[in-house]
Every structure is written in C-alpha cells, then in structure tokens.
Design a protein around this motif. Structure first.
Motif, PDB file in Angstrom:
ATOM      1  N   GLY A 364       0.603  -1.058  -0.136  1.00 50.81           N
ATOM      2  CA  GLY A 364       0.033  -0.071  -0.137  1.00 50.81           C
ATOM      3  C   GLY A 364       0.778   1.426   0.005  1.00 50.81           C
ATOM      4  N   GLY A 365       1.930   1.258   0.566  1.00 53.20           N
ATOM      5  CA  GLY A 365       2.768   2.163   0.872  1.00 53.20           C
ATOM      6  C   GLY A 365       3.818   2.545  -0.396  1.00 53.20           C
ATOM      7  N   VAL A 366       3.665   1.708  -1.215  1.00 57.41           N
ATOM      8  CA  VAL A 366       4.738   1.591  -2.330  1.00 57.41           C
ATOM      9  C   VAL A 366       4.379   2.785  -3.473  1.00 57.41           C
ATOM     10  CG1 VAL A 366       5.904   0.572  -4.224  1.00 57.41           C
ATOM     11  CG2 VAL A 366       5.374  -0.639  -1.933  1.00 57.41           C
ATOM     12  N   LEU A 367       4.939   3.761  -3.690  1.00 55.36           N
ATOM     13  CA  LEU A 367       4.633   4.854  -4.614  1.00 55.36           C
ATOM     14  C   LEU A 367       5.436   4.665  -5.799  1.00 55.36           C
ATOM     15  CD1 LEU A 367       5.468   8.199  -2.447  1.00 55.36           C
ATOM     16  CD2 LEU A 367       3.471   6.877  -2.799  1.00 55.36           C
ATOM     17  N   ASP A 368       5.505   5.200  -6.638  1.00 53.74           N
ATOM     18  CA  ASP A 368       6.012   5.073  -8.072  1.00 53.74           C
ATOM     19  C   ASP A 368       7.174   5.284  -8.253  1.00 53.74           C
ATOM     20  OD1 ASP A 368       6.227   4.753 -10.729  1.00 53.74           O
ATOM     21  OD2 ASP A 368       4.397   5.976 -11.241  1.00 53.74           O
ATOM     22  N   MET A 369       7.924   3.905  -7.826  1.00 54.07           N
ATOM     23  CA  MET A 369       9.518   4.074  -7.796  1.00 54.07           C
ATOM     24  C   MET A 369      10.213   4.576  -9.053  1.00 54.07           C
ATOM     25  SD  MET A 369      10.119   0.566  -5.990  1.00 54.07           S
ATOM     26  CE  MET A 369      11.890   0.379  -6.173  1.00 54.07           C
ATOM     27  N   GLU A 370       9.529   3.849 -10.293  1.00 54.04           N
ATOM     28  CA  GLU A 370       9.998   3.980 -11.308  1.00 54.04           C
ATOM     29  C   GLU A 370      10.168   5.376 -11.781  1.00 54.04           C
ATOM     30  OE1 GLU A 370       9.388   0.047 -14.049  1.00 54.04           O
ATOM     31  OE2 GLU A 370       7.732   1.060 -13.403  1.00 54.04           O
ATOM     32  N   ARG A 371       8.994   6.131 -11.496  1.00 53.93           N
ATOM     33  CA  ARG A 371       8.869   7.666 -11.666  1.00 53.93           C
ATOM     34  C   ARG A 371       9.745   8.388 -11.002  1.00 53.93           C
ATOM     35  NH1 ARG A 371       3.769   7.586 -14.751  1.00 53.93           N
ATOM     36  NH2 ARG A 371       4.321   6.531 -16.436  1.00 53.93           N
ATOM     37  N   LEU A 372       9.761   7.913  -9.658  1.00 53.17           N
ATOM     38  CA  LEU A 372      10.514   8.774  -8.797  1.00 53.17           C
ATOM     39  C   LEU A 372      12.158   8.866  -9.401  1.00 53.17           C
ATOM     40  CD1 LEU A 372       9.193   7.846  -5.176  1.00 53.17           C
ATOM     41  CD2 LEU A 372       9.099  10.322  -6.284  1.00 53.17           C
ATOM     42  N   LEU A 373      12.271   7.336  -9.492  1.00 53.39           N
ATOM     43  CA  LEU A 373      13.715   7.231  -9.945  1.00 53.39           C
ATOM     44  C   LEU A 373      14.138   8.208 -11.227  1.00 53.39           C
ATOM     45  CD1 LEU A 373      16.183   5.516  -9.326  1.00 53.39           C
ATOM     46  CD2 LEU A 373      15.166   3.787 -10.927  1.00 53.39           C
ATOM     47  N   GLY A 374      13.118   8.234 -12.038  1.00 50.40           N
ATOM     48  CA  GLY A 374      13.088   9.223 -13.189  1.00 50.40           C
ATOM     49  C   GLY A 374      13.291  10.527 -12.888  1.00 50.40           C
ATOM     50  N   ARG A 375      12.723  10.869 -11.912  1.00 54.57           N
ATOM     51  CA  ARG A 375      12.873  12.293 -11.335  1.00 54.57           C
ATOM     52  C   ARG A 375      14.378  12.507 -10.852  1.00 54.57           C
ATOM     53  NH1 ARG A 375       8.156  15.411  -8.860  1.00 54.57           N
ATOM     54  NH2 ARG A 375       9.672  16.884  -9.551  1.00 54.57           N
ATOM     55  N   VAL A 376      14.868  11.532 -10.138  1.00 53.97           N
ATOM     56  CA  VAL A 376      15.905  11.756  -9.649  1.00 53.97           C
ATOM     57  C   VAL A 376      17.255  12.024 -10.732  1.00 53.97           C
ATOM     58  CG1 VAL A 376      17.985  10.430  -8.353  1.00 53.97           C
ATOM     59  CG2 VAL A 376      15.385  10.303  -7.339  1.00 53.97           C
ATOM     60  N   ALA A 377      17.024  11.034 -11.577  1.00 51.14           N
ATOM     61  CA  ALA A 377      18.019  10.855 -12.793  1.00 51.14           C
ATOM     62  C   ALA A 377      17.689  12.261 -13.701  1.00 51.14           C
ATOM     63  CB  ALA A 377      17.259   9.736 -13.869  1.00 51.14           C
ATOM     64  N   LEU A 378      16.463  12.905 -13.706  1.00 49.00           N
ATOM     65  CA  LEU A 378      16.414  14.043 -14.530  1.00 49.00           C
ATOM     66  C   LEU A 378      17.032  15.232 -13.808  1.00 49.00           C
ATOM     67  CD1 LEU A 378      13.335  13.648 -16.318  1.00 49.00           C
ATOM     68  CD2 LEU A 378      15.391  13.658 -17.435  1.00 49.00           C
ATOM     69  N   ASP A 379      17.323  15.091 -12.362  1.00 47.20           N
ATOM     70  CA  ASP A 379      17.649  16.071 -11.675  1.00 47.20           C
ATOM     71  C   ASP A 379      16.638  17.009 -11.151  1.00 47.20           C
ATOM     72  OD1 ASP A 379      19.405  16.938  -9.732  1.00 47.20           O
ATOM     73  OD2 ASP A 379      20.630  18.005 -11.104  1.00 47.20           O
ATOM     74  N   SER A 380      15.320  16.349 -11.322  1.00 50.48           N
ATOM     75  CA  SER A 380      14.426  17.455 -10.775  1.00 50.48           C
ATOM     76  C   SER A 380      13.669  17.104  -9.557  1.00 50.48           C
ATOM     77  CB  SER A 380      13.114  17.223 -12.043  1.00 50.48           C
ATOM     78  OG  SER A 380      12.634  15.982 -12.133  1.00 50.48           O
ATOM     79  N   ALA A 381      14.234  15.931  -8.860  1.00 52.26           N
ATOM     80  CA  ALA A 381      13.659  15.710  -7.575  1.00 52.26           C
ATOM     81  C   ALA A 381      14.188  16.370  -6.281  1.00 52.26           C
ATOM     82  CB  ALA A 381      13.889  14.217  -7.302  1.00 52.26           C
ATOM     83  N   GLY A 382      13.538  17.130  -5.572  1.00 49.91           N
ATOM     84  CA  GLY A 382      13.712  17.826  -4.501  1.00 49.91           C
ATOM     85  C   GLY A 382      14.094  16.617  -3.360  1.00 49.91           C
ATOM     86  N   PRO A 383      14.225  17.294  -1.918  1.00 52.03           N
ATOM     87  CA  PRO A 383      14.679  16.334  -0.899  1.00 52.03           C
ATOM     88  C   PRO A 383      13.340  15.648  -0.580  1.00 52.03           C
ATOM     89  CG  PRO A 383      15.198  18.677  -0.640  1.00 52.03           C
ATOM     90  CD  PRO A 383      14.518  18.698  -1.809  1.00 52.03           C
TER      91      PRO A 383
END
Ligand code: ADP
Ligand code: MG
Length: 939
Positions: A364-383
C-alpha cells in the motif's frame, strides 16, 4: 563460345548447362565439378585438352539437375533461342532459367516436408535491430513472413530459420559478407553481426541450408522491395496481408520476389498472398482488436474509461502494477507453463485472505518507484521526493516477507533470494518464452532475487532529515552527523544566532526600548529595528541604514561582524548540503538498475495479488488452460458489462455459455489426436443471429475478453472455463470509420477481413460482428458467406460470427463444424423483452417486423411486410436447397446471386421451362415483355 562467356559472366555462381544439339554441355571449371559430382566422363573441346568439357543428354537433364541441386549447386540453363534448322549463322542462345535449391519444383521433393526458400532482411542494430524473414515454398505457393525486433532479433531469426529449415537463404551481399563462412555451396556460418549467437546456434540454424545466395544490397531495401511486393500482388497496401507496420518482413518478402523474377521462375501466379505470422510467447492482439475489445482505451475517444477491461481489472496497489496490468492485457501469455504458474499463484492468494491482505497492505505504501527514479535521474527531484522514495523502499522488506508467506512456485520465485527461473520452455521444443513482461526482460541483467534495497533506504534516511524543506536551497536538508564541517558550520550559525539574541536583549536594556528587535532581510542583512516613536532614545553608535514610515533600521560594528560570520557559515553549509545531496543522487542512480528490477518484481507481485483479490472478491473461477482446440465456458459473464450493470443498479447480467473446438486436424501436432478422438461434429464456428440489441456483440466480446483474461493468468467470471491456448485474436467488430486514413469504411472492413483470412491459424480466435454491412446487401452477404466457408474449410479457427444476414443460417446444413446460435427475446404486451440468453438454433426472422409493430407502424404496412417476407422465405428456401444440391452434385453451375433474390424466382422458373427453339421471334418478344411486366409488379 562468345555467347557462353557472356552467359557465364551474367551468372557466375551457376553451373552453366549449355544446349548444343541433343546435349547439355558444361565447360571448364563447371565441367570438372559436374564430372566429379555426377560421375561423368570428362572430355575436352580441343586437342591439347586445355578446355575440359562434359555433357548430358538433354532428355535426361532433369535427373542430373536434381542431383546437383540437392548438393546445393545453382544451375543456369542456356537454351537455343532459334531453330538451328532455320538459321545458317550461329544459333542464338540465352539463359532461360536459373535453378536453385530453393526454387526447385520437382516431383523428387519429399511430400512431407516443405522446400523453403528463405529471405532475410536486417535493419538497425542493438536494441533497435529488426530482422525480417520471408519463407516461400515455391512448390505449394505458401508464402509467409515474420519479423523480430530488439537486441536478440538476429538470434530469434536464427531460431526460426532453424525451425523452418529452408534449403536456400537469400541475404544482402553486405550481410552475407558479414556472415562470412565456408565456401559455396555449403554454408558454414559463424559470427553474426548483431549480438554474439554462439557458432553452434548459427550452425544448427543453417543445418540443411544447402546454399546461401547474395542479393545486391539495393534489392534488400524497403524502398525497392516493398513496392515490388505490392506490384507483385497487385494491391495498394500490404495491410490486408498483415504486413502493416512490418516493413522489414515486407522487405525480405519483396527481395524474395525479386529473386524469383531474376531467376526467371515462370508461373508465379500461385503466389498470390503472403501471410504475416508471429512466433512469440504472447497471444497476439493487433491494434484493431485492442481497440475493438476496449482492452485499455474506450472505443470512442472521450468516452468514460469505465468501459475498458483495464478499468474493470485494475485493483492494483501500485502504479507499477497498473502499468504492468496494462502491458499484460496487450500481450497476454501464450505459454501454458507461464499461464499455469500465474494461475497457481493467483489461486493460492485468492484462497488465503489474511496473507493476501497482508501482502496488499505491505504494498500500500509503495509509490511510483520508477517515476521517482526518473525524476532523480532528471535531477528534478527535491529532498521530499527522495524521502518519498525512501518511504517506498521502507515497504520493500515487508512486501518481501509477505510474498514469502506463499508457497506457489511463482510466489517463491518472486520472493526468493535466488534468481527466478525466467526462462520457461514449453511443450513445443524450441519455443522459449520469458515470463510475463517484467523481470526476465531486464535487458539480460542477472537477477539477484528480491532485492529489498535496504542499503539505499538506509542511505537516504541517514542522509536526509525527517522533514526536509521543499527546496534544497532552503538549507537544513542534510541530517546532523553526516558531515563534520557542516555540523561545525551549523553550530557556528547557531551560536551566531544565539549571540544575536543576546545582543537584542542587551540593547533593549541599554536603550530602554522594549520593542527593539534584531532582524534580517536579504537586502540589508542583520539590523536593529526601532519604532519611530522610540527613535530619540537611539544611542550614538548606531548607524542608520534605512528609514521606514513607522520605523528606523540601524546597524552596529558588532552586528556586522556577526552578520559576516553567520552568512559565510550559511553559504558554506549550503555548498556542503548541495554536494552531499548530489552525492546521494549519484549513488541512487548508480543503483537505478537494481531499483528497476525490484520495481518490476513489485509490479508482478502486485498484478498477481490484484488478480487474486478480484477472484476472491467477485467469485471468479480458475480457467482450465490446456493445449487443445477447445473454448468452453459455462455461465460466463462479460466482466465489464456486468460490473457496470452492478454499479448502475441496471439489473443482472445474464450468464451465457459456449462450446467451440478448433479444427486442428491438419496442423499435424500432438493435439490432432485429441480432436480426432472427438466426434467430428464439434463446432468450430458459431453463427449468432437474433434481434438487434439482443446481446450478440456483447456475447462475442465476452468470449474474447475471457480468453484474454485467462491467458493473462487471471481468473474469469464464469462457472467453469476450459480453454485451449489461443495464438491470436482477430476481431472485425462494428463499423469503425477510418475516413481520416483516406479509406472508406467498407474498404477498412475488407482490409481487416483480409488480414484475418490471410493470417488466422487453427489456433486463433476470430470474431466477426456484422461483417458485410458496409456494402449492398447481396455483396455483403456473399462476402460473408464466402468468408465463413473459408474459415471453415481452410482455417478451422474458433470463430464467433454475429450477423444480421439470416440467409447465413442455412450454412449449418452445409458446414459440419458450424452451428447456429441465437440470442433470445420474448414478446410481451409491453414490447419485446430481450432475454440475452444464447441458445442453439437460428433466430426467428420476424423480430424486425414485430419491433416495427410495437413501434406503431401502420397496420397495412406491417401486413404487407409480412407478405413480402413470406415470399422471400419460401423462394429462398427452395432456391438455396436447389443450389446446394447442384453444388453438392459437383455441378459446375455456380451458386448464383439469384438464390438471394426470391422475387425473380417465378421468372426464372418460367425461363427454365421455355423451349427456345420452338419460339417464334414474335413469341419471344412477347414473353420478354411479359416477364418484364412481372418484374415491375414484383418489386
Ligand atoms: P446486439 O449486438 O445483438 O445488437 P448488444 O450486444 O449490443 O446487442 O447488446 C445490447 C444491450 O444489451 C447492451 O446494452 C448490453 O449491455 C445488453 N446486454 C447484452 N448482453 C447481455 C446479457 N447477457 N445480460 C444483460 N444485458 C446484456
Ligand atoms: Mg451488435
């Protein structure tokens, strides 16, 4: 000899058989080879014996040629083009035919095996590689093509070549050079240009290939070969042959046709169609079917997505699961072992509520790992996003434990520490497939089991504070203890701020201004603020910085000093935080591959848990999937319609059953015995008639959806279902207007139908809904009639055919494996009630008129309509009975259109009775006029 050399130059790779008198002669090198291979005596043309030669009598040449072809040689026949008796000069000779192993059409071919000529086309490389393969048996005209994509394209192609075992292969010269290998005629291919298929693979694949032939590189291009293929078939588009979007396959096929033309193979008329086929582990659904069945998108853009199967089945907990569900619906499995593995897992979880809920809760608590990872990769992920990722990672060990609570093989694979067995071999040797769409396709990475990524979770939570600000620039993102210098600077800042507080307190006392404050803004830095009213009490050493309406702002040297200290500390700690955050990001990205693997694993777990949830919640049953030709379900329901009816309180869905069996006898595989053992009358085609709105279309789609669900590994809404694996679903449903693509609806319909008739196999499921509606009645009816016959005689696929053409129900008597079904309706005082039950038999015809009556059409119109209908029915039955008798008696008399135009029946009868020879011209004219009058009266 000049002619000989010219011919030899044009066909350097052939043994040149040159007609001289009653002999075919071979010269030079050719003569030496032929004498060796055929044990012929080698003679010479000249006294010095420098020009070897040998010959065979022309009437026995075939037998010699076959022996050479079987050894893999190519032969050119150079014939006399003029009668030697009629010319005094040298007789003109030309190459009339080139014979190659792949184009041999002789009685000596074994009847039990095909003589395949293969053509290969490679485009792209690596992940974008595409390999097209066309196979032609010139002796039967069977022509098919397929295509493989991706990094393994070449290997897959070799695999398929190995299965088909062609005797001759056509390749672009460039490709051939790359293939390298032994000399002609035996090819010993070694390395391939894309990917490294082991030598043994290539060897196995090329075993039996007697010769490979290079084609000029420009021939094996889409620009040249595809139009050539179109011209050869005389069609505007290859879509109808299933080649839409398969240019590489079409190119290979076109190159093959070029080769046939070049080698002057006469009589290519029998090669009038090509069939595109696919051999993957998937149930193939083309774009038309995906759309018509509303698997993932509603049929009409803008409609609510609630009509889709995806919507109905989506009980996934995670976005990855949802995506996998979508992908799976588009590519259901076609591999018994795979489907069984999934069903086992679903069955176990469906029957164990506490564990299943435990698993779903854990995810239930699993968010969109792949997309979050994508944002990290694109350097658009904040803390905060990174922390969200950590929160997701935190769920993983729990999810793994929950999975491990199950025992089914697939659960064990998914939850295990050891690599899952991703490759599953099926009954048919050589067909290897990957499990579903996930894990196994991880670009060849070695799976390391369920990687719960604890280290990454720890890394993130150890690095970031629990509640970081949105932006990294705000500071205070990195946890204390991570970096000593940062901690020190922060201490400095803190003590600085403490010092400022102390200064504020002291100055208040000193000046007696209770409201004095130390403040900060980004333009002026730190300052002391005093209200206008108190500005008289300001001491000497205050420097005025700014005057506001109500207040004045000052600074002091002491304040400045602290300001510098604090600001440099902040600046520096900002730098350090950025550095640490970047480092964290880099380390996360380094582990991106691992995260993706785990994300896929989660997706599979989620999908299976979702199926289990639905099965338990909705009381669905496990389909019995097998390798047979059966399609049976009892009390099946359309999952989407049923759900929507429930939700809208619109009554109960009426369950329906079906029982069809494909006609597999000719496919020559193991299951044919099974079907032979059954009564020959098991129907493969169901023809469904009944009133409009009766539920025909729903019934058709229901069958397809249940098949899709079953082969996805999902339980199905039925009391019982038995399913022999379906290789492909074809649909031709409704009139989908495709004017945008420049084709009329009818053209689209026929193109789709052509695609079905050309490429369906006995294992396919074919749905035809209201075929032929787009054209004039008799056109449409005739096409539908012929299509049904073709499906029945040539294909044998399980077919559901809903139609408004009543005439087609007559086919039941004619075609043994066709049965009539009808949707029922009941007339009540209040109107027609659709019972939506499907039962045996053809529908009564009068529904249309009854509906019209209930709708209030004038009584005389209804009465007249009944009359006309009776006339039609009577004439038709007679006509068709007669026509069928005639056809069965083998009479050449075609089943004319007339059988569907009963009004002309009387006229036909009269014409038949006329003794033409006994008529005077005048009588003939009178008769003609009379008949014409009658026609006028009848219509
Ligand atoms: P047809 O193709 O014969 O014109 P449809 O399949 O379009 O009929 O169905 C007409 C309507 O009947 C649809 O609205 C559908 O929801 C409803 N319907 C069809 N089959 C059933 C069933 N088995 N139970 C309940 N309602 C049904
Ligand atoms: Mg319909």
């Amino acid at each position: 000899m000049r002619q000989y050399f010219a011919a030899k130059e044009a066909h350097p790779d052939c043994l040149m058989f040159c007609r001289i008198g009653d002999f075919y002669e071979l010269f030079y090198e050719d003569a030496i080879i032929a004498s060796r291979e055929l044990q012929l005596t080698l003679t010479a043309r000249d006294r010095e014996k420098k020009q070897p030669m040998c010959g065979v009598p022309y009437h026995a040449v075939d037998q010699y040629i076959q022996r050479l072809l079987r050894k893999g040689y190519r032969i050119a026949l150079c014939d006399q083009m003029e009668d030697p008796k009629l010319t005094k000069k040298l007789v003109r000779r030309e190459v009339t035919r080139v014979l190659t192993p792949g184009t041999a059409v002789d009685a000596g071919l074994g009847a039990e095996q095909s003589n395949w000529l293969a053509s290969v086309c490679m485009t792209g490389s690596g992940a974008t590689a595409c390999a097209g393969l066309a196979l032609l048996d010139l002796s039967t005209g069977e022509f098919r093509a397929t295509e493989f994509a991706g990094a393994t394209a070449w290997a897959q192609l070799l695999d398929e070549v190995g299965r088909a075992r062609p005797v001759e292969m056509l390749l672009a010269e460039g490709e051939l050079a790359a293939l390298e290998g032994g000399s002609q005629p035996m090819l010993r291919a070694t390395a391939a240009k894309d990917g490294p298929p082991a030598d043994s693979v290539a060897d196995a694949a090329f075993e039996g290939v007697r010769t490979t032939t290079g084609l000029e590189d420009w021939v094996v291009t889409a620009e040249y070969a595809v139009p050539l293929l179109r011209r050869h078939f005389g069609v505007h588009s290859l879509d109808g042959m299933g080649l839409a979007g398969h240019d590489t396959a079409a190119t290979a096929a076109g190159a093959l046709v070029h080769y046939l033309q070049k080698t002057k193979q006469g009589g290519l008329e029998h090669i009038d169609a090509i069939r595109f086929y696919e051999r993957t582990g998937c149930l193939v659904l083309d774009a038309v079917s995906v759309r018509n069945l509303e698997l993932v998108e509603p049929l009409f853009a803008g409609e609510s997505s609630q009509t889709t199967l995806f919507h109905t089945l989506d009980a996934c907990c995670t976005p990855m699961g949802k995506r996998l569900l979508r992908a799976t619906l588009l590519r259901p499995a076609n591999d018994l072992a795979e489907i069984e593995a999934r069903l086992d897992a679903v069955a176990e979880a469906a029957g164990d509520l506490p564990r299943r809920e435990g698993l779903r809760r854990a995810m239930g608590g699993v968010l969109d790992m792949e997309r979050l990872l994508g944002r990290v990769a694109l350097d658009s992920a904040g803390p905060r996003e990174v922390l969200a990722l950590a929160a997701t990672l935190a769920c993983l060990p729990g999810a793994r434990e929950a999975v491990r609570a199950f025992k089914a093989k697939r659960w064990r694979e998914l939850g295990d520490d050891c690599p899952p067995s991703t490759e599953i071999s099926t009954d048919s040797p050589g067909v290897r497939t990957n499990i579903s769409t996930g894990l196994s396709k991880a670009g060849g990475e070695i799976s390391t089991g369920f990687d719960a990524l604890e280290d990454l979770h720890k890394l993130i939570v150890d690095t970031l504070v629990d509640e970081p600000p949105v932006s990294l620039a705000d500071g205070g993102v990195i946890r204390a203890g991570v970096d000593a210098e940062l901690d020190e600077l922060r201490e400095l800042g803190r003590s600085g701020r403490q010092a400022l507080a102390a200064i504020e307190e002291r100055e208040r006392q000193r000046t007696g201004i209770g409201s004095l404050k130390v403040r900060f803004n980004s333009v002026f830095g730190y300052y002391l603020e005093v209200t206008k009213a108190n500005s008289k009490s300001v001491p000497e050493n205050y420097e005025r910085k700014q005057t506001l309406v109500n207040a004045e702002r000052f600074t002091t040297p002491e304040l400045k000093e602290y300001e510098t200290k604090i600001l440099t500390a902040q600046e520096r700690s900002g730098e350090i935080e950025r550095r640490i955050f970047a480092e964290l990001r880099r380390r996360l990205l380094d582990a991106a591959g691992r995260m993706r693997m785990t994300a896929r694993r989660i997706a599979e777990i989620d999908l299976l848990a979702c199926f289990a949830h639905l099965a338990a919640l909705r009381g669905w049953v496990r389909p019995e999937v097998e390798v047979s030709g059966l399609l049976e379900f009892a009390a099946g329901r359309h999952p989407v319609v049923e759900r929507r009816m429930e939700e809208s309180g619109g009554g109960r869905f009426v369950p329906n059953s079906i029982s069809l069996e494909a006609w597999l006898c000719e496919s020559g595989d193991a299951t044919s015995q099974v079907s032979e053992a059954r009564p020959a009358a098991a129907a493969s085609i169901a023809l469904i008639t009944g009133p409009n709105m009766g539920g025909k279309s729903t019934y058709l789609r229901q069958a397809a959806l249940l098949v899709v669900m079953a082969q996805c590994g999902c339980f199905v809404p039925a009391e019982r279902m038995r399913l022999g694996l379906v290789d492909r679903i074809y649909t031709r449903i409704g009139a989908s207007d495709n004017v945008a693509r420049g084709r009329s609806t009818f053209m689209v319909e026929m193109t789709e139908t052509a695609a079905i008739l050309n490429s369906a196999t006995a294992r396919s499921l074919v749905l035809l809904d209201e075929m032929g509606r787009g054209t004039a009645t008799y056109d449409g009816l005739s096409l539908a009639w012929a299509a049904v016959e073709h499906l029945h005689e040539k294909i044998g696929a399980r077919t559901l055919f809903a139609t408004h053409y009543h005439e087609l129900t007559l086919l039941e008597e004619r075609l043994v494996r066709l049965k009539n079904l009808r949707v029922t309706a009941k007339e009540t005082a209040g109107g027609i009630v659709f019972l939506h039950t499907v039962e045996m038999g053809a529908a009564s015809k009068s529904y249309g008129i009854e509906v019209a009556r209930l709708a209030g059409l004038p009584g005389n119109v209804i009465a007249r309509a009944r009359e006309v209908l009776k006339l039609h029915e009577r004439a038709e039955t007679q006509q068709v009975a007669r026509a069928l008798e005639a056809a069965d008696a083998g009479s050449a008399q075609p089943m004319q259109m007339a059988m569907f135009t009963p009004l002309s029946q009387k006229i036909v009868d009269r014409l038949a009775a006329v003794d033409v020879d006994g008529l005077t011209p005048r009588e003939a004219l009178n008769l003609l006029a009379e008949l014409q009058r009658e026609l006028g009266a009848g219509s």
